[in-house]
Write an enzyme that holds these catalytic residues in place. Structure first.
Site, short mmCIF file in Angstrom:
data_model
loop_
_atom_site.label_atom_id
_atom_site.label_comp_id
_atom_site.label_asym_id
_atom_site.label_seq_id
_atom_site.Cartn_x
_atom_site.Cartn_y
_atom_site.Cartn_z
N HIS A 120 16.85 37.94 -52.89
CA HIS A 120 16.55 37.06 -51.83
C HIS A 120 18.00 36.79 -51.65
O HIS A 120 18.36 35.96 -51.29
CB HIS A 120 16.40 35.43 -52.50
CG HIS A 120 15.79 34.88 -51.14
ND1 HIS A 120 15.35 33.40 -51.69
CD2 HIS A 120 16.70 34.15 -50.34
CE1 HIS A 120 14.80 32.76 -50.24
NE2 HIS A 120 15.97 33.13 -49.94
N ARG A 155 9.30 34.33 -46.97
CA ARG A 155 8.96 33.63 -48.22
C ARG A 155 7.51 34.07 -49.07
O ARG A 155 6.98 34.85 -49.04
CB ARG A 155 8.19 31.97 -48.38
CG ARG A 155 9.65 30.99 -47.59
CD ARG A 155 10.76 31.58 -48.58
NE ARG A 155 11.61 30.25 -47.66
CZ ARG A 155 13.05 30.87 -47.24
NH1 ARG A 155 12.67 31.96 -47.71
NH2 ARG A 155 14.15 29.61 -46.75
#
Ligand code: NDP
Ligand code: OXD
Length: 308
Positions: free
Chosen positions: A271, A223
């Protein structure tokens, strides 16, 4: 009758709703604001809006539509109910493909060759054997262990680090904060596949980078919150790191005018390292709804105390 509501403050979940409804016609699947959505007893989420979970008075289960669950923190009204996540062989394979691309891109110097091509420069980089590169994988869970095993099978010198100690064939492993330094020492390529928790927030920082081999490469698929961005930029500028590949960011999508896009040595992907299909998410949620209704142990339940 079970009612599911799909909650996200930034993603359109209407296609997921269509697939879910097709696979389970006996379950009502709602988007927020629709009649009876507030009666839902199951919430399927990605970045749920603040207050949305607390407003569901019948809530019995929160299901992440992803592998990670840190995004549930966008709503701190979540009551104390079981939380489940997606664990899927295709997601695992997709992550392994992405990381392998990143490793080869840097280990075989394709990054330099692409830069040379843009300048019309014919330069042959020195080829290094895989075994000469030490790769450290942070996080040896469903994704990290698979990635580490794949890289080890290709003769990279692979080591791993997790919260609890592990025995994995062809891998040296370290565990816990006290062994973090030993794990980092000698690493040429550091891969982060950890969940974002209070303990792992900011773990990719100046101190971590300084303990790697000089000119190491960092690949972050965990993340954005794992990275202290100023430290990463400084490490790239000072050649402490030779390159970084980032798939995840603190604020997504990254703004078009963000200077990160232009940072030398930094490769950015949006992502996409790996994601589960709508079919997979729908099947896993529906299976867990059935287990919930039959008082059976849920699949892939998260340890909410540990945060992952
Ligand atoms: P798992 O929960 O299966 O594994 C997590 C691993 O991290 C475990 O080995 C765990 O240790 C370790 N870990 C957790 N906290 C710590 C800590 N404080 N110190 C050291 N190790 C720690 O997760 P997954 O492998 O399924 O997924 C990992 C993450 O990957 C997700 O949370 C998500 O953020 C990210 N992801 C990113 C995607 C992308 O497209 N970029 C796609 C999918 C996931 P232990 O084994 O001891 O519990
Ligand atoms: C996930 C992700 O957690 O897509 O599955 O990042």
């Amino acid at each position: 009758m079970t009612r599911i509501v799909l909650l996200s403050q930034d993603s359109d979940l209407s296609e997921l709703r269509r697939v879910m409804q097709l696979k389970a016609p006996d379950i009502s699947v709602h988007l927020p604001g629709e009649a009876d959505a507030h009666l839902a007893d199951v919430a399927v989420c990605w970045n749920p809006p603040q207050g949305s979970l607390g407003a569901l008075k019948n809530l019995r289960l929160v299901h992440s539509l992803a592998a990670g669950v840190d995004h549930l923190r966008t709503d701190n009204s979540c009551p104390d109910v079981p939380v489940c996540r997606v664990v899927d062989p295709d997601l695992r394979r997709g992550m392994a493909e992405y990381v392998l691309w990143g490793v080869l891109h840097h280990h075989r110097h394709f990054d330099q060759m692409l830069a040379n091509q843009a300048q019309g420069r014919w330069r042959e980089p020195v080829q290094r054997p895989a075994s000469s590169w030490t790769i450290g994988v942070m996080g040896l869970g469903d994704l990290g262990a698979h990635v580490a095993e794949l890289l080890a099978s290709l003769s990279f010198n692979v080591r791993g680090w997790a919260r609890s100690s592990k025995t994995i064939a062809n891998l040296s492993t370290w565990a816990g904060p006290e062994q973090f330094g030993d794990f980092l020492n000698g690493v040429d390529c550091l891969i982060c596949l950890m969940p974002l928790t209070d303990e792992t927030h900011g773990i990719l920082n100046a101190s971590t980078f300084s303990q790697l081999n000089s000119g190491a490469v960092v690949i972050n698929c965990g993340r954005g919150g794992h990275v202290v961005m100023d430290d990463l930029l400084q490490a790239l500028a000072s050649d402490t790191l030779s390159a970084a590949l980032l798939d995840v960011f603190e604020h997504e999508p990254l703004a078009a005018d963000d200077p990160l896009w232009q940072t030398p040595g930094l490769t950015i992907t949006p992502h996409i390292a790996s994601s589960a299909t709508h079919e997979c998410i729908a099947e896993q949620v529906i299976a867990n709804v059935s287990r919930l209704n039959n008082n059976l142990a849920l699949h892939n339940q998260v340890n909410t105390r540990a945060g992952y």
